[in-house]
Design a protein around this motif. Structure first.
Motif, PDB file in Angstrom:
ATOM      1  N   LYS A 198       0.821  -1.203   0.000  1.00 22.39           N
ATOM      2  CA  LYS A 198       0.000   0.000   0.000  1.00 22.39           C
ATOM      3  C   LYS A 198       0.859   1.258   0.000  1.00 22.39           C
ATOM      4  O   LYS A 198       0.578   2.222  -0.729  1.00 22.39           O
ATOM      5  N   VAL A 199       1.917   1.255   0.815  1.00 23.24           N
ATOM      6  CA  VAL A 199       2.821   2.406   0.864  1.00 23.24           C
ATOM      7  C   VAL A 199       3.475   2.627  -0.498  1.00 23.24           C
ATOM      8  O   VAL A 199       3.564   3.759  -0.992  1.00 23.24           O
ATOM      9  N   LYS A 200       3.919   1.547  -1.125  1.00 21.59           N
ATOM     10  CA  LYS A 200       4.572   1.628  -2.433  1.00 21.59           C
ATOM     11  C   LYS A 200       3.599   2.138  -3.497  1.00 21.59           C
ATOM     12  O   LYS A 200       3.941   2.984  -4.334  1.00 21.59           O
ATOM     13  N   LEU A 202       0.774   3.934  -3.090  1.00 17.78           N
ATOM     14  CA  LEU A 202       0.361   5.312  -2.855  1.00 17.78           C
ATOM     15  C   LEU A 202       1.455   6.308  -3.235  1.00 17.78           C
ATOM     16  O   LEU A 202       1.159   7.436  -3.650  1.00 17.78           O
ATOM     17  N   ALA A 203       2.701   5.888  -3.128  1.00 24.58           N
ATOM     18  CA  ALA A 203       3.826   6.773  -3.440  1.00 24.58           C
ATOM     19  C   ALA A 203       3.940   7.066  -4.934  1.00 24.58           C
ATOM     20  O   ALA A 203       4.683   7.967  -5.337  1.00 24.58           O
ATOM     21  N   LYS A 204       3.197   6.342  -5.766  1.00 21.19           N
ATOM     22  CA  LYS A 204       3.270   6.531  -7.214  1.00 21.19           C
ATOM     23  C   LYS A 204       2.439   7.727  -7.689  1.00 21.19           C
ATOM     24  O   LYS A 204       2.510   8.088  -8.869  1.00 21.19           O
ATOM     25  N   VAL A 206       0.734  11.820  -6.923  1.00 20.29           N
ATOM     26  CA  VAL A 206       0.875  13.047  -6.146  1.00 20.29           C
ATOM     27  C   VAL A 206      -0.315  13.241  -5.206  1.00 20.29           C
ATOM     28  O   VAL A 206      -0.266  14.070  -4.298  1.00 20.29           O
ATOM     29  N   PRO A 208      -1.757  10.869  -2.803  1.00 25.16           N
ATOM     30  CA  PRO A 208      -1.530   9.522  -2.255  1.00 25.16           C
ATOM     31  C   PRO A 208      -2.706   9.029  -1.416  1.00 25.16           C
ATOM     32  O   PRO A 208      -2.681   9.038  -0.194  1.00 25.16           O
ATOM     33  N   LYS A 209      -3.747   8.596  -2.090  1.00 25.93           N
ATOM     34  CA  LYS A 209      -4.934   8.132  -1.385  1.00 25.93           C
ATOM     35  C   LYS A 209      -5.644   7.074  -2.210  1.00 25.93           C
ATOM     36  O   LYS A 209      -5.435   6.957  -3.421  1.00 25.93           O
ATOM     37  N   ARG A 240      -0.439  10.433 -11.391  1.00 27.16           N
ATOM     38  CA  ARG A 240       0.777   9.617 -11.472  1.00 27.16           C
ATOM     39  C   ARG A 240       1.755  10.142 -12.503  1.00 27.16           C
ATOM     40  O   ARG A 240       2.967   9.938 -12.370  1.00 27.16           O
ATOM     41  N   VAL A 243       4.640  12.385 -11.050  1.00 30.45           N
ATOM     42  CA  VAL A 243       5.651  11.878 -10.106  1.00 30.45           C
ATOM     43  C   VAL A 243       6.980  11.662 -10.826  1.00 30.45           C
ATOM     44  O   VAL A 243       7.005  11.081 -11.902  1.00 30.45           O
TER      45      VAL A 243
END
Length: 243
Positions: A198-200, A202-204, A206, A208-209, A240, A243
């Motif tokens: 999930k962290v990975k 969401l980081a993709k 701008v 992140p939700k 995305r 990013v």
């Protein structure tokens, strides 16, 4: 006036949410499913007409078209091509089997269905006395259709081809039928997704939700209500590309 909507792949996630949304509004929903889930029975109790359909099988597609023509009778306001098969290139199938399956599900099947039901969509627009953009076809593609994918090359290519169908059918069926694409990225996490994934994911983006089904439903509503938008693709990806 209540509408008649065909949605492919209503067993779970976006397709299930869309089907429930239209049913709650009083519309008539014809939905397809490949595998049986509890959600199928829930939709049936809510009044949906459900057709088991394997989009890799031409006879099954022909049966679906026949069922829509029988059950929709004199009107079909919208087709939403949501059914999808996310097959990686290392699935164990040969390269030709992989690309053929992806193209069959995401391109061949929508192509056949659109052609077979185009007259019914057009007739519905005229029945509504709204000849300009009264009926709709919506293709659910994917943000990778534009970006590509190192691990899902065949999938990404087939989704890009599905958007190309959007362009062709938008020109062919105008002015009675509007045809657009929705290109989502990560809309909902799966129950099996762990915190690290999930962290990975969401980081993709701008934003992140987790977008949620409501984002797609709202966009579908906009495309149906608009009388001046056709042949377009709408990204729902949290930015995305930035990013």
């Amino acid at each position: 006036m209540n509408k008649t909507v065909l949605i492919t792949g209503v067993g779970k996630r976006i397709g299930y949410a869309l089907a429930k949304h239209f049913l709650a509004r009083g519309d008539y929903v014809i939905g397809t499913y490949r595998s049986h889930y509890d959600s199928i029975e829930q939709l049936r109790k809510l009044g949906a007409t459900l057709v088991q359909c394997d989009l890799t099988d031409t006879a099954s597609i022909a049966h679906l078209i026949e069922q829509v023509q029988v059950n929709a009778s004199t009107r079909l306001d919208c087709i939403i091509h949501n059914a999808s098969d996310w097959l990686p290139d290392n699935s164990g199938l040969s390269a030709s089997e992989t690309i053929n399956r992806m193209m069959q599900v995401h391109v061949n099947a929508p192509y056949e269905i659109n052609l077979a039901l185009a007259d019914l969509l057009t007739a519905t627009a005229q029945l509504n006395h709204e000849s300009i953009g009264a009926s709709n076809i919506i293709h659910i593609t994917d943000y990778v259709a534009e970006k590509g994918s190192k691990k899902h090359i065949a999938y990404a290519a087939s989704k890009a081809a599905l958007h190309n169908l959007t362009l062709s059918f938008a020109a062919k069926l105008a002015p009675h039928v509007k045809v657009n694409s929705i290109a989502p990225a990560m809309i909902l996490f799966n129950d099996s997704d762990d915190d690290a994934y999930k962290v990975k994911a969401l980081a993709k983006a701008v934003l992140p939700k987790e977008a949620g089904n409501s984002e797609i439903i709202a966009l579908v509503e906009y495309l149906q209500s608009s009388h001046y938008v056709t042949g377009r693709s709408y990204a729902v990806d949290g930015g995305r590309h930035l990013v």
